[in-house]
Design a protein around this motif. Structure first.
Motif, PDB file in Angstrom:
ATOM      1  N   HIS A   1       9.228   8.866   7.690  1.00  0.00           N
ATOM      2  CA  HIS A   1       9.425   8.839   6.250  1.00  0.00           C
ATOM      3  C   HIS A   1       9.305  10.252   5.663  1.00  0.00           C
ATOM      4  CE1 HIS A   1       7.808   4.564   6.814  1.00  0.00           C
ATOM      5  NE2 HIS A   1       9.129   4.487   6.664  1.00  0.00           N
TER       6      HIS A   1
ATOM      7  N   ARG B   1      10.142  18.545  -3.702  1.00  0.00           N
ATOM      8  CA  ARG B   1      10.956  17.313  -3.820  1.00  0.00           C
ATOM      9  C   ARG B   1      11.599  17.232  -5.193  1.00  0.00           C
ATOM     10  NH1 ARG B   1      11.947  16.192   1.288  1.00  0.00           N
ATOM     11  NH2 ARG B   1      10.122  15.501   2.461  1.00  0.00           N
TER      12      ARG B   1
ATOM     13  N   VAL C   1       7.870  13.001   3.420  1.00  0.00           N
ATOM     14  CA  VAL C   1       6.571  13.160   2.767  1.00  0.00           C
ATOM     15  C   VAL C   1       6.767  13.563   1.317  1.00  0.00           C
ATOM     16  CG1 VAL C   1       5.447  13.773   4.941  1.00  0.00           C
ATOM     17  CG2 VAL C   1       6.338  15.587   3.455  1.00  0.00           C
TER      18      VAL C   1
ATOM     19  N   ASN D   1      -2.022  16.728   5.463  1.00  0.00           N
ATOM     20  CA  ASN D   1      -1.931  16.694   4.002  1.00  0.00           C
ATOM     21  C   ASN D   1      -3.243  17.184   3.391  1.00  0.00           C
ATOM     22  OD1 ASN D   1      -3.764  14.561   4.141  1.00  0.00           O
ATOM     23  ND2 ASN D   1      -2.181  12.982   3.897  1.00  0.00           N
TER      24      ASN D   1
ATOM     25  N   ARG E   1       9.248  15.137   7.382  1.00  0.00           N
ATOM     26  CA  ARG E   1       8.953  13.709   7.553  1.00  0.00           C
ATOM     27  C   ARG E   1       7.589  13.530   8.201  1.00  0.00           C
ATOM     28  NH1 ARG E   1      13.857  11.453  10.919  1.00  0.00           N
ATOM     29  NH2 ARG E   1      13.508  13.471  11.969  1.00  0.00           N
ATOM     30  N   ASP E   2       7.015  12.339   8.024  1.00  0.00           N
ATOM     31  CA  ASP E   2       5.745  12.028   8.661  1.00  0.00           C
ATOM     32  C   ASP E   2       5.990  11.435  10.050  1.00  0.00           C
ATOM     33  OD1 ASP E   2       6.462   9.364   8.301  1.00  0.00           O
ATOM     34  OD2 ASP E   2       5.152   9.094   6.545  1.00  0.00           O
TER      35      ASP E   2
ATOM     36  N   VAL F   1       0.029  14.209   9.268  1.00  0.00           N
ATOM     37  CA  VAL F   1       1.289  13.583   8.867  1.00  0.00           C
ATOM     38  C   VAL F   1       2.388  13.797   9.906  1.00  0.00           C
ATOM     39  CG1 VAL F   1       0.734  13.749   6.426  1.00  0.00           C
ATOM     40  CG2 VAL F   1       2.018  15.582   7.511  1.00  0.00           C
ATOM     41  N   ARG F   2       2.211  14.788  10.804  1.00  0.00           N
ATOM     42  CA  ARG F   2       3.211  14.992  11.849  1.00  0.00           C
ATOM     43  C   ARG F   2       2.621  15.858  12.951  1.00  0.00           C
ATOM     44  NH1 ARG F   2       8.930  15.061  11.887  1.00  0.00           N
ATOM     45  NH2 ARG F   2       9.562  15.018  14.075  1.00  0.00           N
TER      46      ARG F   2
ATOM     47  N   TYR G   1       0.768  21.338   2.015  1.00  0.00           N
ATOM     48  CA  TYR G   1       0.391  20.855   3.340  1.00  0.00           C
ATOM     49  C   TYR G   1      -0.149  22.031   4.154  1.00  0.00           C
ATOM     50  CZ  TYR G   1       2.821  16.584   2.105  1.00  0.00           C
ATOM     51  OH  TYR G   1       3.202  15.425   1.475  1.00  0.00           O
TER      52      TYR G   1
END
Length: 569
Positions: free
Chosen positions: A543, A569, A545, A512, A538-539, A518-519, A550
């Motif tokens: 979940h 989003r 993000v 991030n 997803r992270d 985050v992944r 990113y």
């Protein structure tokens, strides 16, 4: 009748004013006719040969006459002023006709062959005449100025079809002055003799447009509309100081004979243009003694589907002696392409001369076999755009200005004969192009151009040998590489392609804006090969993000790359 000549038709006994004067609303009169017995000899007069003028002086015809020659049509006996003058709001008059025996010979006059001028002198036609030659179209008997001159706000007048306008002392045709709009010039031979295989040059330009006429149409969509403009002492076409022209030049032959196969070049450029708003489409512009096209102090020009430096077949060489297209002196916002053939010119295919030339987009053309470079940018032209580089690799990849459009070509040398396709450079300037190959590419080189977000196109890159798919080792890339994710921006998921040249440890992680992981998409040993990984936004704990920017970091052996992606989003 012999009007201005003696009874032999050989000696001048001129009337003090015009030979024939039609004016003040006289309509539907006919001067001459389609047979030799109806021919008038209208020569040697102190004014015009034929003058047609005044409101309502409409629908008159002048056909089959000798205007400015002796009775043989082979020797000069010019009227002191113009051969034919149409002015003062006279409309819809026809000079000549559409059958060969309706032709006037309008030659050797002391000013213009035909002049059309003044407000509302509209919809007059000049068709099927010999203007500036003898009666069989083989010898120059030029009018002292232009063959045809249209000026001072006459609208919607037409020159053509089937005029031969050659041998005049100044220009073949000249269109002049603001308000002289919507002229059509179609189906003429300008600078050629009656065979279409040899020249009778006009003393200046074949066609000259100057001082703001608008919406001129030169040529048209059919063979019958085509003007052949060749052999003239200056340019084939010169559009000069024409600030808002909206001129369309379509389907003409400029610099060749009527077959488009023999060199009869204009002594300067095929086309020289300045001003704003032009279309040049499907013209043959070859064999001229300077440039095919010279664009200067001009903008908003589209040049597409032309053949520049080749014969009419688009393949055989018939090069302009200098550059195919040269742009200088504030040339801006020009699009060259698609589908121009710019080949075999003596110097460069396309040259941009200096830093005042910018936003010149060169796209999807055939550019090959020119004497020096396919595209040359001199002295900071096109905002000093960086030339892209092809790095050795499979698939083909390289570097270029960030976010630029990359066009890929194949050629036997270092230009671009075959347009193959395009790709995009990412924000760091890296690009990749994958092809499965084709047999006709074997033995050729790959080159590319880059066009930045402002529309500036680069020179051609370095060349690399194309490796046909049959010659490649399957599934073994030669370099490490990671592509820009696709799609980008994305929701809900995106794909990332990468390649590994030899077995090694590979890491691919998403970060991030705070630099937090985050992944982790890839972590571990990978054999050589091509790979695709999908991230669903997803992270590490599964979940989704938040939307935003990113970064993903790829490490393989000593190869490291970081790229940016956007989640929506």
């Amino acid at each position: 009748n012999y009007i201005g000549a003696d009874c032999t038709g050989m000696i001048k006994l001129g009337n003090i004013m015009s030979g024939i004067d039609i004016h003040a609303g006289a309509r539907g009169n006919r001067i001459g006719g389609p047979t030799a017995g109806e021919r008038n000899i209208i020569s040697g007069n102190e004014g015009d040969g034929v003058a047609i003028s005044g409101e309502g002086t409409d629908g008159n015809r002048v056909l089959g006459n000798y205007i400015g020659t002796d009775v043989t049509g082979d020797a000069p006996l010019g009227n002191v002023m113009n051969g034919v003058a149409v002015y003062g709001r006279a409309k819809a008059n026809l000079i000549g006709g559409y059958s060969p025996n309706e032709s006037n010979v309008i030659s050797a006059n002391g000013s213009y062959g035909v002049i059309i001028e003044h407000d509302d002198t509209n919809k007059n036609r000049v068709a099927g005449n010999l203007i500036g030659t003898n009666q069989d179209g083989t010898v120059a008997l030029g009018n002292a100025r232009d063959g045809v001159f249209i000026t001072n706000r006459g609208l919607s007048n037409q020159v053509g079809p089937n005029n031969i306008i050659s041998g005049n002392k100044e220009n073949g045709i000249r269109i002049q002055n603001q308000g002289t709009d919507s002229t059509i010039i179609r189906g003429n031979w300008i600078g050629l003799d009656i065979t279409g295989q040899d020249t009778l040059p006009n003393g200046r330009d074949g066609l000259k447009i100057e001082f703001f006429p608008r919406h001129t149409v030169i040529g048209g969509p059919t063979v019958a509309d085509r003007n052949v403009i060749a052999g003239n002492t200056f340019n084939g076409i010169r559009i000069y100081f024409d600030s808002t022209g909206y001129t369309h030049c379509i389907n003409n032959y400029i610099g060749t004979d009527t077959s488009g196969t023999r060199a009869l070049g204009n002594k300067k450029s095929g086309i020289e243009v300045s001003g704003v708003h032009y279309l040049f489409q499907n013209n043959l512009i070859s064999a001229n003694q300077q440039n095919g096209m010279l664009i200067k102090n001009a903008k908003d020009i589209l040049v597409k589907e032309n053949k520049i430096g080749v014969k009419a077949d688009g393949m055989q060489a018939l090069g302009n002696l200098m550059t195919g297209i040269r742009i200088e002196e504030n040339g801006r916002d020009v699009i060259i392409g698609p589908e121009n053939h710019i080949c075999y010119n003596g110097w460069d295919g396309i040259e941009l001369v200096d830093s005042t030339t910018a936003k010149i987009t060169i796209t999807q053309n055939t550019i090959a076999g020119n004497g020096y470079k396919g595209i040359r940018l001199s002295n900071g032209a096109n905002n000093r755009i960086t030339t892209p580089v092809i790095l050795a690799g499979d698939p083909i990849y390289g570097t270029a200005p960030p976010d630029s459009r990359i066009e890929i070509f194949a050629d036997s040398s270092d230009q671009g004969r075959y347009y193959l396709g395009e790709t995009m450079a990412d924000a760091s300037g890296e690009w990749i192009w994958a092809t499965t190959g084709s047999p006709y590419l074997r033995g050729l080189y790959i080159t590319v151009t880059a066009t930045d977000l402002q529309g500036n196109t680069s020179e051609f890159s370095n060349k690399v040998v194309f490796t046909d798919v049959a010659d490649r080792e399957p599934d073994v890339p030669s370099t490490y590489f990671i592509a820009q994710n696709r799609p980008n921006p994305f929701n809900p998921e995106t794909e990332i392609d990468y390649q590994v040249a030899a077995a090694c440890h590979v890491s691919l992680k998403i970060y991030n804006m705070l630099g937090q992981v985050v992944r982790t998409l890839v972590q571990g040993e990978k054999p050589a090969g091509f790979y695709t990984v999908i991230w669903d936004g997803r992270d590490e704990v599964g979940h989704g993000v938040a939307g935003g920017v990113y970064f993903y970091r790829f490490e393989a052996a000593d190869f490291v790359r970081i790229r940016k992606m956007v989640v929506i989003r």
